[in-house]
Design a protein around this motif. Structure first.
Motif: not given
Length: 310
Positions: A257-266
């Protein structure tokens, strides 16, 4: 309680060292030229050649031996310095702090929604044995058999494609939070509702619960006074176990979902071979897991009726 806290602090130190070391080794073991991948993330895939990769290699010291790089990272870690991003040059701690708030928001809303769904369905299944219980069992088995990203894709197809009422990706409004929260919550509730159901059955069939009904208490009074607290301990403990699933699901859901959290950044940092950011994100996930499990253990210690009577 103090013994538990000291044990968790020691565990936290081991998790930080272990996760950081494992991340360092895995990233160094990946095939391909790390300098080229970092240069491609900086300047674009079409603007990278061997000369640009060599400049990046010299600038970042990527030609140093592995033990020198590891020793440098370990010294920085002991000073609470996570370093700077190899791609953007920004401090890793700033990047992680920015992403952490979004991940915590998603995790909190997902666990809260999953708990509400699981408690409602689990208690209802325990008191309504038969067709309703079997229907919930089949539904739970179906959802649990699907990876969380498949559930997310199904929600996208229904609520963003067939009925375009919710946004697919991004962040900014509460509508952006709905689909990723529901996807992760359904995956969690698919298992936890059966735990609630089984523990509810165990409690309402227990002699102390039956005796409370014999004393003349109404079904509602019996459940409130003698059921909720006894059911809560194993359920909360299981939620602590599910935190692993939450962290795993966050990585996939945030990327989907392109959510700007740690998982997406990782995920982006892994493709870019940005080792400091990867280590920072992985460390933060490990720290969160230990801290949340500590909170769960302390809550169980407080709720447990046997602990209250001791």
């Amino acid at each position: 309680m103090w013994t538990l806290i000291k044990h968790r602090i020691f565990q936290l130190i081991l998790v930080v060292w272990g996760v950081g070391t494992l991340t360092f080794v895995l990233m160094r073991s990946l095939p391909g030229d790390m300098a080229y991948r970092i240069a491609a993330s900086r300047y674009g895939q079409d603007s990278v050649d061997s000369a640009a990769a060599e400049l990046v290699r010299q600038e970042l010291g990527l030609d140093a031996s592995w033990w020198q790089s590891y020793a440098h990272w370990l010294v920085d870690l002991m000073q609470f310095n996570l370093g700077k991003s190899l791609v953007s040059g920004l401090p890793v701690i700033d990047t992680v702090q920015h992403q952490l708030g979004h991940s915590v928001l998603l995790a909190f809303t997902s666990v809260l929604l999953a708990s509400l769904i699981a408690i409602f369905i689990g208690v209802l299944s325990a008191f309504r044995q038969g067709t309703l219980d079997h229907s919930f069992l089949w539904l739970s088995t179906l959802l649990r058999s699907m990876p969380v990203f498949v559930i997310g894709l199904m929600l996208i197809l229904i609520f963003a494609v067939a009925w375009p009422i919710l946004p697919v990706a991004g962040f900014g409004t509460w509508q952006h939070l709905v689909l990723p929260t529901v996807a992760l919550a359904l995956s969690l509730a698919a298992v936890s509702n059966r735990v609630v159901r089984n523990n509810t059955l165990k409690v309402i069939r227990a002699p102390f619960y039956q005796f409370a009904a014999i004393k003349g208490l109404s079904p509602t009074q019996t459940f409130v006074q003698h059921g909720i607290r006894n059911i809560s301990v194993p359920v909360i403990a299981f939620i602590g176990i599910q935190l692993v699933t939450v962290i795993e699901g966050i990585v996939m859901i945030e990327s989907l979902f392109s959510w700007p959290g740690i998982g997406h950044g990782l995920a982006h940092a892994i493709f870019a071979r940005d080792i400091p950011v990867i280590q920072g994100c992985a460390l933060m996930m490990g720290v969160l897991f230990v801290l949340l499990n500590t909170c769960v253990d302390l809550l169980c210690h407080w709720i447990d009726p046997r602990g209250a009577q001791a």
